[in-house]
Design a protein around this motif. Structure first.
Motif, PDB file in Angstrom:
ATOM      1  N   LEU A 200       0.839  -1.205   0.000  1.00  0.00           N
ATOM      2  CA  LEU A 200       0.000   0.000   0.000  1.00  0.00           C
ATOM      3  C   LEU A 200       0.870   1.249   0.000  1.00  0.00           C
ATOM      4  N   MET A 201       0.505   2.206  -0.866  1.00  0.00           N
ATOM      5  CA  MET A 201       1.114   3.540  -0.838  1.00  0.00           C
ATOM      6  C   MET A 201       0.036   4.547  -0.453  1.00  0.00           C
ATOM      7  N   VAL A 202       0.297   5.313   0.589  1.00  0.00           N
ATOM      8  CA  VAL A 202      -0.645   6.342   1.045  1.00  0.00           C
ATOM      9  C   VAL A 202      -0.071   7.698   0.655  1.00  0.00           C
ATOM     10  N   LYS A 226      -2.051  -5.374   7.001  1.00  0.00           N
ATOM     11  CA  LYS A 226      -1.117  -6.491   6.811  1.00  0.00           C
ATOM     12  C   LYS A 226      -0.321  -6.276   5.527  1.00  0.00           C
ATOM     13  N   GLY A 227       0.942  -5.948   5.672  1.00  0.00           N
ATOM     14  CA  GLY A 227       1.786  -5.699   4.513  1.00  0.00           C
ATOM     15  C   GLY A 227       2.552  -4.400   4.667  1.00  0.00           C
ATOM     16  N   LYS A 228       3.582  -4.219   3.844  1.00  0.00           N
ATOM     17  CA  LYS A 228       4.438  -3.046   3.934  1.00  0.00           C
ATOM     18  C   LYS A 228       3.729  -1.806   3.376  1.00  0.00           C
ATOM     19  N   VAL A 229       3.864  -0.681   4.097  1.00  0.00           N
ATOM     20  CA  VAL A 229       3.173   0.558   3.719  1.00  0.00           C
ATOM     21  C   VAL A 229       4.177   1.690   3.516  1.00  0.00           C
ATOM     22  N   LEU A 230       3.996   2.438   2.425  1.00  0.00           N
ATOM     23  CA  LEU A 230       4.731   3.678   2.210  1.00  0.00           C
ATOM     24  C   LEU A 230       3.748   4.822   2.426  1.00  0.00           C
ATOM     25  N   PHE A 231       4.076   5.759   3.313  1.00  0.00           N
ATOM     26  CA  PHE A 231       3.168   6.845   3.685  1.00  0.00           C
ATOM     27  C   PHE A 231       3.851   8.178   3.371  1.00  0.00           C
ATOM     28  N   VAL A 243      10.741   8.377   8.601  1.00  0.00           N
ATOM     29  CA  VAL A 243      10.507   7.742   9.907  1.00  0.00           C
ATOM     30  C   VAL A 243      10.037   6.310   9.660  1.00  0.00           C
ATOM     31  N   LEU A 244      10.639   5.357  10.345  1.00  0.00           N
ATOM     32  CA  LEU A 244      10.234   3.952  10.223  1.00  0.00           C
ATOM     33  C   LEU A 244       9.427   3.554  11.448  1.00  0.00           C
ATOM     34  N   ARG A 245       8.205   3.057  11.229  1.00  0.00           N
ATOM     35  CA  ARG A 245       7.351   2.576  12.323  1.00  0.00           C
ATOM     36  C   ARG A 245       6.865   1.181  11.968  1.00  0.00           C
ATOM     37  N   ASP A 246       7.488   0.174  12.534  1.00  0.00           N
ATOM     38  CA  ASP A 246       7.126  -1.217  12.237  1.00  0.00           C
ATOM     39  C   ASP A 246       7.121  -1.458  10.713  1.00  0.00           C
ATOM     40  N   HIS A 247       5.925  -1.693  10.142  1.00  0.00           N
ATOM     41  CA  HIS A 247       5.813  -2.002   8.705  1.00  0.00           C
ATOM     42  C   HIS A 247       5.548  -0.760   7.859  1.00  0.00           C
ATOM     43  N   ILE A 248       5.667   0.445   8.460  1.00  0.00           N
ATOM     44  CA  ILE A 248       5.323   1.694   7.757  1.00  0.00           C
ATOM     45  C   ILE A 248       6.560   2.585   7.576  1.00  0.00           C
ATOM     46  N   GLU A 258      11.514  10.081  -7.091  1.00  0.00           N
ATOM     47  CA  GLU A 258      11.262   9.133  -5.988  1.00  0.00           C
ATOM     48  C   GLU A 258       9.803   8.660  -6.004  1.00  0.00           C
ATOM     49  N   LEU A 259       8.892   9.599  -6.250  1.00  0.00           N
ATOM     50  CA  LEU A 259       7.469   9.241  -6.293  1.00  0.00           C
ATOM     51  C   LEU A 259       7.184   8.276  -7.434  1.00  0.00           C
ATOM     52  N   GLU A 260       7.763   8.554  -8.591  1.00  0.00           N
ATOM     53  CA  GLU A 260       7.567   7.689  -9.756  1.00  0.00           C
ATOM     54  C   GLU A 260       8.019   6.260  -9.437  1.00  0.00           C
ATOM     55  N   HIS A 261       9.190   6.142  -8.823  1.00  0.00           N
ATOM     56  CA  HIS A 261       9.752   4.852  -8.450  1.00  0.00           C
ATOM     57  C   HIS A 261       8.820   4.138  -7.459  1.00  0.00           C
ATOM     58  N   SER A 262       8.366   4.894  -6.446  1.00  0.00           N
ATOM     59  CA  SER A 262       7.536   4.311  -5.386  1.00  0.00           C
ATOM     60  C   SER A 262       6.147   3.909  -5.888  1.00  0.00           C
ATOM     61  N   PHE A 263       5.547   4.756  -6.730  1.00  0.00           N
ATOM     62  CA  PHE A 263       4.248   4.416  -7.336  1.00  0.00           C
ATOM     63  C   PHE A 263       4.346   3.078  -8.063  1.00  0.00           C
ATOM     64  N   ASN A 264       5.413   2.951  -8.852  1.00  0.00           N
ATOM     65  CA  ASN A 264       5.594   1.737  -9.645  1.00  0.00           C
ATOM     66  C   ASN A 264       5.893   0.510  -8.792  1.00  0.00           C
ATOM     67  N   GLN A 265       6.372   0.723  -7.575  1.00  0.00           N
ATOM     68  CA  GLN A 265       6.687  -0.383  -6.661  1.00  0.00           C
ATOM     69  C   GLN A 265       5.518  -0.727  -5.735  1.00  0.00           C
ATOM     70  N   SER A 266       4.388  -0.033  -5.909  1.00  0.00           N
ATOM     71  CA  SER A 266       3.253  -0.211  -4.998  1.00  0.00           C
ATOM     72  C   SER A 266       2.104  -0.958  -5.662  1.00  0.00           C
ATOM     73  N   GLU A 267       1.484  -1.836  -4.880  1.00  0.00           N
ATOM     74  CA  GLU A 267       0.374  -2.647  -5.395  1.00  0.00           C
ATOM     75  C   GLU A 267      -0.888  -1.824  -5.557  1.00  0.00           C
TER      76      GLU A 267
END
Length: 350
Positions: A200-202, A226-231, A243-248, A258-267
């Motif tokens: 998930l990307m927020v 449940k799963g890795k989150v980019l916020f 900031v790293l918080r558990d799975h976030i 960076e956004l382009e890369h992250s968008f493409n890496q997000s389900e």
């Protein structure tokens, strides 16, 4: 040596969408040997200064737009602020006139800055809102907006003219005499074939106080995801903070690359239903869940329309629960609209 033509690029500082969709236009201007000069204020100006540190920038008068805390007060707050906004537009018009003379500007591209035009040079207005939705006053707000658009040489609409399209009745008129050009799915992002890193990307955007209210609500909810989150908070600050918080993973902001890369890496993506976000998701063919800004008719309309077409589900801000993201798999996602427009052909105007 032939002097490069100078084009003033002036996005409205209302959320970051107006600034981010100017990025592909600025890139194309540079590729076609124009000299873009960036003119805006607040976070929109900061974002473009970070993206194009080599370019000249000037500050324009701020509209000082803030949302009401409650949706039912949105229109009332806009009416209350309208004298302040009209004053800013008047100052902006004078400021633009002075800049055209002082900087020897050859053309203007204004993304929703209503005073960003000049009678001396070709002036373009970028908008997806030919109709401005304001509930029972839509007919009036639309007529006023269309009257302002007529002051510009051309109006560029980031969408396709026919069906299917992304903006619906926002960006399409039944008649009228506006000098409209449909310029396709305008986005700074490009699809990449990358392995999925985030489930998930927020992406948070828009003016305060609603931006922080949504961020707090979602940070509380995604603890159970449940799963890795980019916020990404969408707050343009001096330094990038992570900031790293558990799975976030929480970022205050990201650059376009960076956004382009992250968008493409997000389900899938969880965000506002702002039109620029819709354009980005359509370009990347992503699945999403939308939470429109409370009381903002345009975002509510887009979210309702895309859900009705079985593309993207949505809910109201106060109703969101993390379990709702399970519904995303039952929707097609964005990406059924293919459109590539040669931006350089638009610059013949200048």
């Amino acid at each position: 040596m032939v002097k490069r033509k100078r084009i003033l690029i002036a996005p409205l500082n209302w959320g970051l969408g107006h600034a981010t969709r100017c990025i592909p236009i600025i890139r194309s201007l540079l590729e076609n040997n124009f000299e873009p000069i960036i003119a805006s204020d607040g976070e929109a100006l900061k974002l473009l200064q970070k993206e194009f540190p080599q370019l000249q920038t000037v500050e324009l008068p701020s509209y000082k737009i803030k949302y009401a805390e409650k949706a039912k007060h949105f229109k009332l707050k806009m009416l209350w602020d309208s004298p302040k906004i009209l004053k800013a537009i008047s100052k902006e018009k004078k400021h633009t006139k002075a800049l055209v003379k002082e900087l020897e500007v050859d053309g203007i591209i204004s993304d929703n800055r209503l005073g960003g035009y000049s009678k001396k040079v070709p002036s373009v207005f970028i908008t997806h809102q030919l109709n401005v939705l304001t509930g029972n006053t839509t007919w009036f707000s639309s007529k006023v907006h269309q009257k302002i658009i007529k002051k510009f040489t051309e109006c560029w609409v980031p969408d396709v003219e026919g069906e299917p399209n992304l903006s619906g009745r926002l960006g399409h008129l039944k008649g009228g005499e506006l000098p409209i050009k449909y310029i396709g799915v305008l986005s700074r992002l490009v699809p990449q074939d990358l392995p999925i890193k985030y489930r998930l990307m927020v992406l948070i955007s828009g003016p305060e106080p609603q931006r922080s209210m949504l961020a707090d609500h979602l940070l509380s909810e995604i603890k159970e995801f449940k799963g890795k989150v980019l916020f990404v908070r969408g707050k343009i600050e001096e330094r990038q903070e992570v900031v790293l918080r558990d799975h976030i993973e929480i970022y205050n902001y990201m650059s376009s690359a960076e956004l382009e890369h992250s968008f493409n890496q997000s389900e899938m993506v969880l965000s506002r239903s702002g039109y620029t976000t819709v354009l980005d998701l359509a370009k990347l063919k992503k699945k999403a869940f939308f939470i429109p800004t409370p009381g903002q008719y345009e975002q509510e309309y887009l979210a309702e329309r895309l859900q009705e077409e079985s593309l993207v589900p949505y809910c109201k801000q106060e109703e969101f629960k993390i379990e709702m993201l399970e519904n995303v798999k039952d929707y097609k996602g964005l990406g059924g609209i293919e459109s590539t427009v040669d931006l350089s052909s638009l610059f013949e105007l200048f």
